[in-house]
Scaffold this motif. Sequence first.
Motif, PDB file in Angstrom:
ATOM      1  N   VAL A   1      34.986  45.910  35.214  1.00  0.00           N
ATOM      2  CA  VAL A   1      34.219  44.846  35.866  1.00  0.00           C
ATOM      3  C   VAL A   1      32.762  45.287  35.938  1.00  0.00           C
ATOM      4  O   VAL A   1      32.461  46.323  36.545  1.00  0.00           O
ATOM      5  CB  VAL A   1      34.740  44.555  37.286  1.00  0.00           C
ATOM      6  N   PRO A   2      31.838  44.554  35.314  1.00  0.00           N
ATOM      7  CA  PRO A   2      30.423  44.940  35.336  1.00  0.00           C
ATOM      8  C   PRO A   2      29.857  44.958  36.756  1.00  0.00           C
ATOM      9  O   PRO A   2      30.352  44.263  37.651  1.00  0.00           O
ATOM     10  CB  PRO A   2      29.756  43.844  34.497  1.00  0.00           C
ATOM     11  N   LYS A   3      28.826  45.750  36.939  1.00  0.00           N
ATOM     12  CA  LYS A   3      28.243  45.900  38.270  1.00  0.00           C
ATOM     13  C   LYS A   3      27.714  44.578  38.822  1.00  0.00           C
ATOM     14  O   LYS A   3      27.825  44.301  40.015  1.00  0.00           O
ATOM     15  CB  LYS A   3      27.117  46.934  38.223  1.00  0.00           C
ATOM     16  N   PHE A   4      27.137  43.740  37.948  1.00  0.00           N
ATOM     17  CA  PHE A   4      26.544  42.499  38.449  1.00  0.00           C
ATOM     18  C   PHE A   4      27.596  41.495  38.920  1.00  0.00           C
ATOM     19  O   PHE A   4      27.269  40.500  39.579  1.00  0.00           O
ATOM     20  CB  PHE A   4      25.636  41.861  37.384  1.00  0.00           C
ATOM     21  N   LEU A   5      28.893  41.753  38.560  1.00  0.00           N
ATOM     22  CA  LEU A   5      29.961  40.866  39.030  1.00  0.00           C
ATOM     23  C   LEU A   5      30.797  41.484  40.145  1.00  0.00           C
ATOM     24  O   LEU A   5      31.536  40.774  40.838  1.00  0.00           O
ATOM     25  CB  LEU A   5      30.889  40.510  37.856  1.00  0.00           C
ATOM     26  N   SER A   6      30.685  42.794  40.314  1.00  0.00           N
ATOM     27  CA  SER A   6      31.535  43.493  41.288  1.00  0.00           C
ATOM     28  C   SER A   6      31.379  42.941  42.699  1.00  0.00           C
ATOM     29  O   SER A   6      32.360  42.659  43.387  1.00  0.00           O
ATOM     30  CB  SER A   6      31.214  44.992  41.283  1.00  0.00           C
ATOM     31  N   ALA A   7      30.122  42.782  43.133  1.00  0.00           N
ATOM     32  CA  ALA A   7      29.870  42.311  44.502  1.00  0.00           C
ATOM     33  C   ALA A   7      30.360  40.882  44.691  1.00  0.00           C
ATOM     34  O   ALA A   7      30.964  40.539  45.710  1.00  0.00           O
ATOM     35  CB  ALA A   7      28.383  42.414  44.816  1.00  0.00           C
ATOM     36  N   ALA A   8      30.109  40.022  43.686  1.00  0.00           N
ATOM     37  CA  ALA A   8      30.483  38.610  43.803  1.00  0.00           C
ATOM     38  C   ALA A   8      31.997  38.423  43.832  1.00  0.00           C
ATOM     39  O   ALA A   8      32.499  37.472  44.441  1.00  0.00           O
ATOM     40  CB  ALA A   8      29.873  37.818  42.653  1.00  0.00           C
ATOM     41  N   LEU A   9      32.742  39.327  43.169  1.00  0.00           N
ATOM     42  CA  LEU A   9      34.195  39.171  43.063  1.00  0.00           C
ATOM     43  C   LEU A   9      34.953  40.101  44.003  1.00  0.00           C
ATOM     44  O   LEU A   9      36.176  40.247  43.882  1.00  0.00           O
ATOM     45  CB  LEU A   9      34.632  39.456  41.614  1.00  0.00           C
ATOM     46  N   LYS A  10      34.262  40.700  44.916  1.00  0.00           N
ATOM     47  CA  LYS A  10      34.844  41.725  45.776  1.00  0.00           C
ATOM     48  C   LYS A  10      36.061  41.229  46.555  1.00  0.00           C
ATOM     49  O   LYS A  10      37.059  41.924  46.696  1.00  0.00           O
ATOM     50  CB  LYS A  10      33.783  42.254  46.744  1.00  0.00           C
TER      51      LYS A  10
END
Length: 454
Positions: free
Chosen positions: A69-78
């Motif tokens: 999971v790319p870093k730019f999506l990690s926070a949004a999909l947490k």
Amino acid sequence: MSVDSKVSKYTNKNKNLLCESVNLRRKIIKNETFTNESDHMDSEYEDVLLEKKYIKELTEKHQEGTKKVPKFLSAALKGLPERWKNWVVRLVFAIIMISAFCVLIAGGPLALMGLVIAIQVKCFQEIMQVGFHVYRVDDIPWFRQLTWYLLCISNYFFYGEYLFDYVGQPLNRIESLQFLIKSHRFISYCLYLIGFTVFVMLLVKKYNTRQFHLFAWAHVAILITVMQSYLLIRNIFDGLIWFITPSLMIIMNDIMAYVFGFFFGRTPLIKLSPKKTWEGYLGGGIATVVFGSILSYFLLQYPYFTCPVDYSEDADRIVIIDCTPGYLYQTQEYIIIIGNFQSIFNIQPFVLHSFSLSIFSSVVGPFGGFFASGFKRAFKIKDFGDSIPGHGGIMDRFDCHVLMATFVYVYISSFIRDVSPQKILTQVYNLKLEEQLSFYYQLENFLASKNLLN
């Protein structure tokens, strides 16, 4: 060292292989003494004992793109469950890949050829990486470089001869290149012999079996990657529509099979790939047939997709030649008569051909993916790599394209393609001057007998 102590050295490492150690004991007792042959058996048995260990290491070290999971999506999909997180990542990168593909289509045939070559190289790297892990020959100098050398000369052989047919006319004007053009196959063969000789020189007694296995592995990888990329580029020269339509059909089938399987999948389809379901297989197939017809009708409206690709002397490069759409791409009238029933409808022949392509991509195409799944399962890995988050490696996304590329090429050769005047002219240019004159007079006499010169 006694027979018992020599065998126990191995059996203590893994009690699950006790039966195999007994068999080895019998072989040793039968031979009575430890000859060179028994030493060879020891080496083979040691490989058997270590096989599970290395396969386990391969599984642990191998990178998996489906879990990435790319870093730019990690926070949004947490906060999402793992199943939905993977679904979103796959969707995002599917949109990115399709968008990039559309940009390259606008870039023309050269951009698409570059894409095909780039995919070929990456797929070869991923397949060979698995091979190097499995056969454990990383410590043999120059062996990895040898496999890349084989890839390069394979590309030279396949693409060189074909491109000479298209750009041979300007190259024939350069005297120094005459030998290169006329002796292309001989040069390719000599280059392969160099690689073969180097392989023999690199053979090490300790790794003999593994080296031969990996040498064969490299040839199979070349067959899968170079041969299929060559056929894809052959399809591009017949018109971009023969490359774009099958490619997007495979992509659509893969996407819709995943969507239908994700939401409606209940019935397992094949043991090689437990997540594949009949619902996904059938739903993806129906969606592909519908999508293929709509896509074909849309692309037929633009000569950019239907005109052939050829070498332009004015532009001095390979371009799409301006043309009037041929029979395949113009609306034709068809009559269906069944008993007393008669129906007349108008349609472009290519739409009918695209129906055949969509059936193949729906019914047979997925088996390229099943084959890849079986291959990965044999070595207990989930993906070929982690190049594409949520999807895996490049080979994971283009496994089905391998079958499709071959089918489209065979289909065009069997039902579509005529003899290429450009290829005949290139062969004529390679003749001696007196042979060219003889050809000219024979052709002139033939055309005169048909009253075509007037």
